[in-house]
Design a protein around this motif. Structure first.
Motif, PDB file in Angstrom:
ATOM      1  N   VAL A 213       0.861  -1.183   0.000  1.00 60.15           N
ATOM      2  CA  VAL A 213       0.000   0.000   0.000  1.00 60.15           C
ATOM      3  C   VAL A 213       0.899   1.236   0.000  1.00 60.15           C
ATOM      4  CG1 VAL A 213      -1.927  -1.094   1.188  1.00 60.15           C
ATOM      5  CG2 VAL A 213      -0.164   0.063   2.516  1.00 60.15           C
ATOM      6  N   ALA A 214       0.382   2.327  -0.559  1.00 63.80           N
ATOM      7  CA  ALA A 214       1.096   3.599  -0.575  1.00 63.80           C
ATOM      8  C   ALA A 214       0.407   4.574   0.367  1.00 63.80           C
ATOM      9  CB  ALA A 214       1.133   4.171  -1.989  1.00 63.80           C
ATOM     10  N   VAL A 215       1.207   5.345   1.084  1.00 55.59           N
ATOM     11  CA  VAL A 215       0.692   6.364   2.002  1.00 55.59           C
ATOM     12  C   VAL A 215       1.357   7.684   1.637  1.00 55.59           C
ATOM     13  CG1 VAL A 215       0.261   6.972   4.409  1.00 55.59           C
ATOM     14  CG2 VAL A 215       0.600   4.573   3.781  1.00 55.59           C
ATOM     15  N   VAL A 216       0.546   8.737   1.458  1.00 51.68           N
ATOM     16  CA  VAL A 216       1.060  10.025   0.990  1.00 51.68           C
ATOM     17  C   VAL A 216       0.513  11.134   1.877  1.00 51.68           C
ATOM     18  CG1 VAL A 216       1.200  11.621  -0.962  1.00 51.68           C
ATOM     19  CG2 VAL A 216       1.154   9.155  -1.379  1.00 51.68           C
ATOM     20  N   GLY A 217       1.381  12.098   2.207  1.00 50.68           N
ATOM     21  CA  GLY A 217       0.968  13.264   2.981  1.00 50.68           C
ATOM     22  C   GLY A 217       2.015  14.347   2.874  1.00 50.68           C
ATOM     23  N   GLU A 218       1.723  15.501   3.408  1.00 51.66           N
ATOM     24  CA  GLU A 218       2.687  16.596   3.415  1.00 51.66           C
ATOM     25  C   GLU A 218       3.805  16.276   4.396  1.00 51.66           C
ATOM     26  OE1 GLU A 218       2.744  19.329   1.531  1.00 51.66           O
ATOM     27  OE2 GLU A 218       0.961  18.678   0.455  1.00 51.66           O
ATOM     28  N   ALA A 219       5.028  16.661   4.020  1.00 54.27           N
ATOM     29  CA  ALA A 219       6.182  16.370   4.871  1.00 54.27           C
ATOM     30  C   ALA A 219       6.255  17.294   6.074  1.00 54.27           C
ATOM     31  CB  ALA A 219       7.470  16.467   4.061  1.00 54.27           C
ATOM     32  N   GLY A 220       5.689  18.474   5.997  1.00 55.79           N
ATOM     33  CA  GLY A 220       5.760  19.403   7.119  1.00 55.79           C
ATOM     34  C   GLY A 220       6.462  20.681   6.734  1.00 55.79           C
ATOM     35  N   GLY A 221       7.111  21.319   7.719  1.00 59.63           N
ATOM     36  CA  GLY A 221       7.777  22.602   7.507  1.00 59.63           C
ATOM     37  C   GLY A 221       8.971  22.495   6.588  1.00 59.63           C
ATOM     38  N   GLU A 222       9.535  23.638   6.264  1.00 64.86           N
ATOM     39  CA  GLU A 222      10.688  23.699   5.374  1.00 64.86           C
ATOM     40  C   GLU A 222      11.864  22.949   5.995  1.00 64.86           C
ATOM     41  OE1 GLU A 222      10.824  24.934   2.406  1.00 64.86           O
ATOM     42  OE2 GLU A 222       8.774  25.707   2.407  1.00 64.86           O
ATOM     43  N   GLY A 223      12.511  22.153   5.183  1.00 64.18           N
ATOM     44  CA  GLY A 223      13.717  21.456   5.635  1.00 64.18           C
ATOM     45  C   GLY A 223      13.458  20.231   6.484  1.00 64.18           C
ATOM     46  N   ASP A 224      12.178  19.847   6.699  1.00 62.64           N
ATOM     47  CA  ASP A 224      11.872  18.698   7.552  1.00 62.64           C
ATOM     48  C   ASP A 224      11.695  17.401   6.768  1.00 62.64           C
ATOM     49  OD1 ASP A 224      11.943  20.316   9.711  1.00 62.64           O
ATOM     50  OD2 ASP A 224       9.771  20.601   9.876  1.00 62.64           O
ATOM     51  N   GLY A 225      11.795  17.467   5.424  1.00 63.40           N
ATOM     52  CA  GLY A 225      11.505  16.289   4.612  1.00 63.40           C
ATOM     53  C   GLY A 225      12.363  15.099   4.953  1.00 63.40           C
ATOM     54  N   GLY A 226      13.687  15.313   5.080  1.00 63.46           N
ATOM     55  CA  GLY A 226      14.577  14.200   5.375  1.00 63.46           C
ATOM     56  C   GLY A 226      14.269  13.560   6.710  1.00 63.46           C
ATOM     57  N   LYS A 227      13.999  14.353   7.730  1.00 64.49           N
ATOM     58  CA  LYS A 227      13.683  13.807   9.051  1.00 64.49           C
ATOM     59  C   LYS A 227      12.363  13.042   9.019  1.00 64.49           C
ATOM     60  CE  LYS A 227      13.112  15.043  13.902  1.00 64.49           C
ATOM     61  NZ  LYS A 227      11.946  14.185  14.068  1.00 64.49           N
ATOM     62  N   VAL A 228      11.365  13.592   8.306  1.00 68.46           N
ATOM     63  CA  VAL A 228      10.081  12.900   8.215  1.00 68.46           C
ATOM     64  C   VAL A 228      10.257  11.533   7.562  1.00 68.46           C
ATOM     65  CG1 VAL A 228       7.820  12.952   7.102  1.00 68.46           C
ATOM     66  CG2 VAL A 228       8.689  14.995   8.225  1.00 68.46           C
ATOM     67  N   LEU A 229      11.026  11.474   6.464  1.00 67.20           N
ATOM     68  CA  LEU A 229      11.255  10.192   5.797  1.00 67.20           C
ATOM     69  C   LEU A 229      11.965   9.214   6.718  1.00 67.20           C
ATOM     70  CD1 LEU A 229      12.264  11.145   2.148  1.00 67.20           C
ATOM     71  CD2 LEU A 229      10.026  10.528   3.037  1.00 67.20           C
ATOM     72  N   ASP A 230      12.980   9.683   7.448  1.00 69.67           N
ATOM     73  CA  ASP A 230      13.698   8.798   8.368  1.00 69.67           C
ATOM     74  C   ASP A 230      12.766   8.268   9.452  1.00 69.67           C
ATOM     75  OD1 ASP A 230      16.039   9.175   6.979  1.00 69.67           O
ATOM     76  OD2 ASP A 230      16.814  10.728   8.323  1.00 69.67           O
ATOM     77  N   ASP A 231      11.912   9.139   9.993  1.00 66.14           N
ATOM     78  CA  ASP A 231      10.974   8.701  11.038  1.00 66.14           C
ATOM     79  C   ASP A 231       9.967   7.692  10.485  1.00 66.14           C
ATOM     80  OD1 ASP A 231      12.245  10.397  12.764  1.00 66.14           O
ATOM     81  OD2 ASP A 231      10.748  11.986  12.659  1.00 66.14           O
ATOM     82  N   LEU A 232       9.486   7.934   9.259  1.00 68.85           N
ATOM     83  CA  LEU A 232       8.526   7.006   8.654  1.00 68.85           C
ATOM     84  C   LEU A 232       9.167   5.647   8.399  1.00 68.85           C
ATOM     85  CD1 LEU A 232       6.823   9.483   6.163  1.00 68.85           C
ATOM     86  CD2 LEU A 232       5.678   8.302   8.037  1.00 68.85           C
ATOM     87  N   ARG A 233      10.387   5.646   7.881  1.00 76.23           N
ATOM     88  CA  ARG A 233      11.078   4.366   7.647  1.00 76.23           C
ATOM     89  C   ARG A 233      11.248   3.602   8.955  1.00 76.23           C
ATOM     90  NH1 ARG A 233      14.735   7.736   4.545  1.00 76.23           N
ATOM     91  NH2 ARG A 233      14.373   7.514   2.298  1.00 76.23           N
ATOM     92  N   ALA A 234      11.731   4.315   9.990  1.00 74.11           N
ATOM     93  CA  ALA A 234      11.978   3.646  11.268  1.00 74.11           C
ATOM     94  C   ALA A 234      10.690   3.078  11.848  1.00 74.11           C
ATOM     95  CB  ALA A 234      12.616   4.637  12.250  1.00 74.11           C
ATOM     96  N   ALA A 235       9.591   3.847  11.797  1.00 77.06           N
ATOM     97  CA  ALA A 235       8.327   3.369  12.354  1.00 77.06           C
ATOM     98  C   ALA A 235       7.813   2.156  11.591  1.00 77.06           C
ATOM     99  CB  ALA A 235       7.294   4.494  12.323  1.00 77.06           C
ATOM    100  N   ALA A 236       7.890   2.177  10.252  1.00 78.46           N
ATOM    101  CA  ALA A 236       7.405   1.052   9.456  1.00 78.46           C
ATOM    102  C   ALA A 236       8.234  -0.199   9.721  1.00 78.46           C
ATOM    103  CB  ALA A 236       7.438   1.409   7.967  1.00 78.46           C
ATOM    104  N   ARG A 237       9.544  -0.038   9.843  1.00 77.55           N
ATOM    105  CA  ARG A 237      10.403  -1.208  10.080  1.00 77.55           C
ATOM    106  C   ARG A 237      10.198  -1.779  11.470  1.00 77.55           C
ATOM    107  NH1 ARG A 237      15.132   1.905   6.857  1.00 77.55           N
ATOM    108  NH2 ARG A 237      14.634   1.087   4.780  1.00 77.55           N
TER     109      ARG A 237
END
Length: 423
Positions: A213-237
Motif C-alpha cells: 500500500v502507498a501512504v502520501v501526505g505533506e512532509a511538514g515545515g521547510e527542511g523537515d523532509g529528510g527527518k520525516v522520511l527517516d521517522d517514517l522508515r523507522a516506524a514502518a520497520r
C-alpha cells in the motif's frame, strides 16, 4: 665492629629511588630489553596465534562455521594481519596510535562488511583477545607480562574503534545508495516507468513483503523532509514492514510492504494508521492494496491524486482511503477515478434494471424523502426502502447517508455521460 653511624631507611639523607619508578620497576634500558625479547617471542608465534584464533572461532561462533570457505579464509587473513600489525606496533611504540583500518581491515575486500555484521566483528575481536591474553605468560619475556597485557588491551581498543568506523562508513555509503534507489523507485511508481525493473530494485533493498500500500501526505515545515522520511522508515520497520520512501516536492510518499498480518479488507487503513502522526499537517491518503511491488504504481498514483483532491473534502478522516475520494478525484479530471466510479457504481445499477436507477434518481432529486419518492414512482414506501437497500448492497454506498448520496450522484452522472459518449 662497624662504627659507621646507622642510617634509617626513613632518613632524609638516605639516597632516594628515582622518581616515578619503584624498586621492582626495571630501568628504561631493562624495559627495552624485555620488550625486544617479547617481540622476538611474538614473531615466532604469529602463525600459531592466527591459527589458534581461527580455530577458536570455529569452536565458539556458529555463524562462522556456516560461512562460505572464501569468507572464512578472508577472516583468517584479517586475524593474521591483526596479529602481525600488533607485533609491528609493539616493536615500535613511539609510532603512537596504530593505523588499524589500513593495516588490518585493508586486507579484506569491501564486500566482507556485508557478510559479517558489526556484532559478529565484535565477537571475533573478543575471541582473538581471549586467545592472546590466554598466552600472555608464555609469549612475554620474564618481567614483561604486564607490559604485554597493557599493550594488548590498548591495541584491541583501537581495533574496536576502527571496526566501528569501518561499519559506520559502510552504513553511510549503503544508506546514501539506498536513499537514491528508493527515490528512483518512488519516481518510477508515480510515473509508471521501468515496471519490469521494480522487483529487481526492490530485491536489492531487501524487499520481501506483499501486498503493498502507498501512504502520501505533506512532509511538514521547510527542511523537515529528510527527518520525516527517516521517522517514517523507522516506524514502518519497527512494525515489521518493508518500506520505500521518497519526496515528491513537499509530499512524502511511503510505499509499505505489509505481508499477511492484516485481513485484506482492513489492510490500507491498518498499515497507514501508525504512520499518520509522523506526517505534517493536512490530509494523509492511503492507496488501495495491490499484490506486489510491480503493481504498486496504481496505489501510489491513487494516493497522490487523492491528496491533490482532498482539499474538496475538508472533513475527510485522517488517514483517508484514496477510493473514498473518488468523486473529488473525478471532478478534478482524473480519468482512472471516473472509470472506477462508473464500473463500481453505475454499471452494477444499470445491470440490475431500470427500477433501481429510477428510484435512486428520484430519491436524490427529492432530498432523500421516502414518501416523496414513493409518490413520484406510484409505489409503496416499503418498496422504495427495499430498492434503496439493494442499491447499498450493489454499490457499497448508502443513499440515505450524506457522503454516500454524494458519491452515488456523481457516479450516476458520470455513467450517463459515458453512455452518451459511447452512444
Amino acid at each position: 665492629m662497624n662504627t659507621e653511624p646507622h642510617q634509617s631507611k626513613d632518613d632524609p639523607a638516605a639516597p632516594a629511588a628515582p622518581e616515578g619508578r619503584g624498586a621492582d620497576t626495571p630501568s628504561p634500558t631493562e624495559q627495552e630489553r624485555v620488550r625486544a625479547e617479547t617481540v622476538r617471542r611474538l614473531e615466532r608465534s604469529m602463525g600459531v596465534l592466527g591459527t589458534a584464533a581461527v580455530s577458536r572461532m570455529e569452536q565458539r561462533l556458529g555463524w562462522f562455521r556456516r560461512m562460505s570457505a572464501e569468507d572464512r579464509s578472508w577472516i583468517g587473513l584479517v586475524a593474521q594481519s591483526g596479529v602481525a600489525a600488533f607485533v609491528d606496533w609493539f616493536r615500535n611504540p613511539e609510532r603512537g596510535r596504530p593505523a588499524i583500518t589500513v593495516e588490518v581491515f585493508g586486507t579484506a575486500p569491501r564486500e566482507l562488511t556485508r557478510s559479517v555484521s558489526l556484532q559478529q566483528t565484535v565477537d571475533m575481536i573478543r575471541v582473538v583477545i581471549d586467545v592472546v591474553e590466554g598466552q600472555v605468560e608464555e609469549l612475554a619475556a620474564p618481567g614483561g607480562a604486564q607490559q604485554l597485557r597493557e599493550a594488548v588491551l590498548r591495541y584491541t581498543r583501537e581495533v574496536a574503534f576502527s571496526s566501528a568506523k569501518v561499519y559506520a562508513r559502510a552504513a553511510e555509503a549503503r544508506g546514501a545508495w539506498d536513499a537514491r534507489l528508493e527515490a528512483l523507485i518512488v519516481d518510477a511508481l508515480l510515473h509508471g516507468d521501468h515496471e519490469d525493473g521494480l522487483q529487481t530494485w526492490g530485491s536489492a533493498l531487501g524487499w520481501s513483503h506483499t501486498p503493498v500500500v502507498a501512504v502520501v501526505g505533506e512532509a511538514g515545515g521547510e527542511g523537515d523532509g529528510g527527518k520525516v522520511l527517516d521517522d517514517l522508515r523507522a516506524a514502518a520497520r519497527r512494525l515489521g514492514h518493508d518500506v520505500l520512501a521518497g519526496m515528491q516536492g513537499r509530499r512524502a510518499v511511503v510505499v509499505v510492504g505489509v505481508g499477511d498480518r492484516y485481513p485484506v479488507r482492513d489492510l490500507p487503513g491498518a498499515a497507514a494508521e501508525p504512520l499518520t502522526g509522523l506526517f505534517g499537517s493536512g490530509p494523509v491518503v492511503v492507496g488501495p492494496a495491490v499484490p506486489d511491488l510491480r503493481a504498486a504504481g496504481a496505489s501510489v498514483r491513487a494516493a497522490v491524486n487523492g491528496l491533490r483532491a482532498a482539499v474538496a473534502w475538508p472533513d475527510a478522516p485522517r488517514p483517508v482511503p484514496a477510493d473514498d475520494l473518488l468523486p473529488e478525484r473525478a471532478l478534478q479530471g482524473e480519468v482512472e477515478a471516473r472509470r472506477q466510479l462508473v464500473e463500481e457504481v453505475y454499471v452494477p445499477l444499470l445491470g440490475a434494471g431500470s427500477p433501481l436507477l429510477d428510484t435512486l434518481s428520484v430519491y436524490l432529486e427529492h432530498a432523500s424523502s421516502l414518501e416523496a419518492t414513493a409518490r413520484m414512482l406510484f409505489v409503496h414506501p416499503n418498496t422504495v426502502r427495499y430498492r434503496l437497500s439493494r442499491i447499498a448492497e450493489l454499490t457499497g454506498r448508502t443513499p440515505s447517508d450524506g457522503r454516500g448520496s454524494f458519491v452515488l450522484r456523481v457516479a450516476v452522472a458520470l455513467g450517463r455521460l459515458a453512455g452518451a459518449e459511447e452512444g
